[in-house]
Design an enzyme around this catalytic site. Structure first.
Site, PDB file in Angstrom:
ATOM      1  N   THR A  93     -11.683   5.324  10.194  1.00 50.63           N
ATOM      2  CA  THR A  93     -10.304   5.667   9.822  1.00 50.63           C
ATOM      3  C   THR A  93      -9.509   5.775  11.111  1.00 50.63           C
ATOM      4  O   THR A  93      -9.769   6.675  11.922  1.00 50.63           O
ATOM      5  CB  THR A  93     -10.255   7.029   9.098  1.00 50.63           C
ATOM      6  OG1 THR A  93     -11.084   6.949   7.939  1.00 50.63           O
ATOM      7  CG2 THR A  93      -8.837   7.364   8.680  1.00 50.63           C
ATOM      8  N   LYS A 168      -5.385   3.998   3.239  1.00 50.80           N
ATOM      9  CA  LYS A 168      -6.235   5.176   3.477  1.00 50.80           C
ATOM     10  C   LYS A 168      -5.389   6.400   3.866  1.00 50.80           C
ATOM     11  O   LYS A 168      -5.585   7.493   3.327  1.00 50.80           O
ATOM     12  CB  LYS A 168      -7.244   4.836   4.595  1.00 50.80           C
ATOM     13  CG  LYS A 168      -8.024   6.001   5.161  1.00 50.80           C
ATOM     14  CD  LYS A 168      -9.147   6.437   4.262  1.00 50.80           C
ATOM     15  CE  LYS A 168      -9.847   7.671   4.828  1.00 50.80           C
ATOM     16  NZ  LYS A 168     -10.841   8.217   3.944  1.00 50.80           N
ATOM     17  N   LYS A 243      -7.139  15.234  10.970  1.00 54.17           N
ATOM     18  CA  LYS A 243      -7.040  13.941  11.669  1.00 54.17           C
ATOM     19  C   LYS A 243      -6.240  12.940  10.809  1.00 54.17           C
ATOM     20  O   LYS A 243      -5.323  12.279  11.294  1.00 54.17           O
ATOM     21  CB  LYS A 243      -8.456  13.399  11.934  1.00 54.17           C
ATOM     22  CG  LYS A 243      -8.475  11.987  12.508  1.00 54.17           C
ATOM     23  CD  LYS A 243      -9.859  11.344  12.453  1.00 54.17           C
ATOM     24  CE  LYS A 243      -9.743   9.845  12.618  1.00 54.17           C
ATOM     25  NZ  LYS A 243     -10.971   9.109  12.398  1.00 54.17           N
TER      26      LYS A 243
END
Ligand code: NAD
Length: 295
Positions: A93, A168, A243
Site C-alpha cells: 500500500t 485502496k 498510514k
C-alpha cells in the site's frame, strides 16, 4: 507454472508467496530480514541472497514492502536485472504518486507493470482470500490475473497506472471515518444508558449499518470474532490505519479534493498512536474516545 520472484516476505508477503508455491509456481524470494527468509524457506520458497539473484530469469516479480520509498528503491534496483517483458507487480500500500513513478520506471525498461494493493489483512493473506485492487494496462492485467487469483478471491481491475492504489486509499478512508463514527456512537450510547446490544440490534438493521459495525464491532459481544473480544489485539493495527489515512490526505492535497472527515480521522489516529497504541487494533480507538485507553 510461472517463475516468480517475490521481494518482501513479511507478515503479508510471506503467506502470499506460500500460496503461490501451493498453486504450483516456482517462487524465489528475498527479504532483508533473516527471520522472514527462514519462514519463507519453510513454506517452499527458494530463498535468494540478494534482489539481483532472486529476479534473475523470472517471468514475474512481485514486491510487498512497507512504503513508497522502499518500492522505488527496490524497483530501481531489480529493473536492472530482469529481461524486458518481465511482468512487475507491486502489492504494497503506497502513495499514488510513487506507484505512477515505478510504473514509469518499468515502462522505460520495457516491462509491463501493475499496482495491486490488497485488502483482507494477514488472515486473508494466509487463507488466499485477499481482494486485489489493480491498476495498469489491459495487457498487463490479463497476464497477471491468474497469479493474483492464487493469492486472492476477488480481483478488480480499477483502471490505469495508480488506479489500484487510488481505490485502496479511498476504501480505507471510508473505513477510518466509519470506525471513528461507530466508536463515537457506542460511547454516546453508554452515556445515555443504552446497552451495546440494543444499539447494535438497531443500527445493524437501520441506516447506521456499515462494515465497521457489523463485521468489526468495536465493543465486545455483538460480533464475537471482532478484536474487541480479544483485548483489541490486531487485526488491523492502528499504525497501519494511520498510514493509509495519511496517504489519503496526501492524495487529497495533491489532487485538490476536500476530505474534512478523512482529515479528522487521521488526527484521531495520530493522537491514538502518540498515546502509545499504534500496535493495537484500530477499533481500540473507542477506549481513547471513552477516556479509558489501556496503559
Ligand atoms: P512487514 O513489515 O511485515 O513486511 C515488509 C517486509 O519488507 C519486511 O519483512 C522487510 O524486511 C522487507 N523489506 C523492506 N525493505 C526491503 C528491501 N529493500 N529488500 C527486501 N525486503 C525488504 O509489512 P506487511 O504487514 O507485510 O505489509 C506490507 C505492505 O502491505 C504494506 O505496504 C502494508 O501497508 C500493506 N498491507 C498490510 C496489511 C496488514 O494487515 N499487515 C493489510 C493490507 C495491506
Amino acid at each position: 507454472m510461472t517463475k516468480i520472484a517475490f521481494i518482501g516476505l513479511g507478515n503479508m508477503g510471506g503467506p502470499m508467496a506460500a500460496n503461490l508455491v501451493k498453486a504450483g509456481h516456482a517462487v524465489t524470494g528475498f527479504d532483508l530480514s533473516e527471520a522472514s527468509r527462514n519462514a519463507a524457506a519453510k513454506s517452499g520458497v527458494s530463498v535468494a541472497g540478494s534482489i539481483s539473484q532472486a529476479v534473475r530469469e523470472s517471468e514475474c516479480v512481485i514486491t510487498m514492502l512497507p512504503a513508497g520509498s522502499h518500492v522505488i528503491y527496490v524497483w530501481d534496483e531489480l529493473l536492472g536485472f530482469v529481461d524486458p517483458g518481465t511482468l512487475i507487480i507491486d502489492s504494497s500500500t503506497i502513495d499514488v504518486e510513487s506507484a505512477r513513478k515505478v510504473h514509469a520506471f518499468a515502462d522505460k525498461a520495457g516491462c509491463p507493470s501493475l499496482d495491486a494493493p490488497v485488502s483482507g489483512g494477514t488472515a486473508g493473506a494466509a487463507a488466499g482470500t485477499l481482494t486485489f485492487m489493480v491498476g495498469g494496462s489491459d495487457g498487463a492485467f490479463s497476464r497477471g490475473k491468474h497469479l493474483l487469483e492464487a493469492m486472492g478471491k476477488k480481483i478488480v481491475h480499477c483502471g490505469d497506472a495508480g488506479a489500484g492504489q487510488a481505490a485502496k486509499i479511498c476504501n480505507n478512508m471510508i473505513l477510518g471515518v466509519s470506525m471513528a463514527a461507530v466508536c463515537e456512537a457506542f460511547v454516546l450510547a453508554e452515556r445515555l444508558g443504552l446497552s451495546h446490544q440494543a444499539l447494535f440490534d438497531v443500527a445493524s438493521t437501520s441506516s447506521g449499518q456499515c462494515w465497521s459495525l457489523t463485521s468489526y464491532c468495536p465493543v465486545p459481544g455483538p460480533v464475537p470474532a471482532s478484536p474487541a473480544n480479544n483485548d483489541y489485539k490486531p487485526g488491523f493495527m492502528a499504525s497501519l490505519m494511520l498510514k493509509d489515512l495519511m496517504l489519503s490526505q496526501q492524495a487529497a492535497a495533491a489532487s485538490g479534493a476536500t476530505t474534512p472527515m478523512g482529515a479528522q480521522a487521521a488526527q484521531l489516529y495520530s493522537l491514538f498512536e502518540k498515546l502509545g497504541h499504534g500496535a493495537e487494533d484500530f477499533s481500540g480507538l473507542i477506549r481513547m474516545l471513552r477516556g479509558t485507553e489501556a496503559a
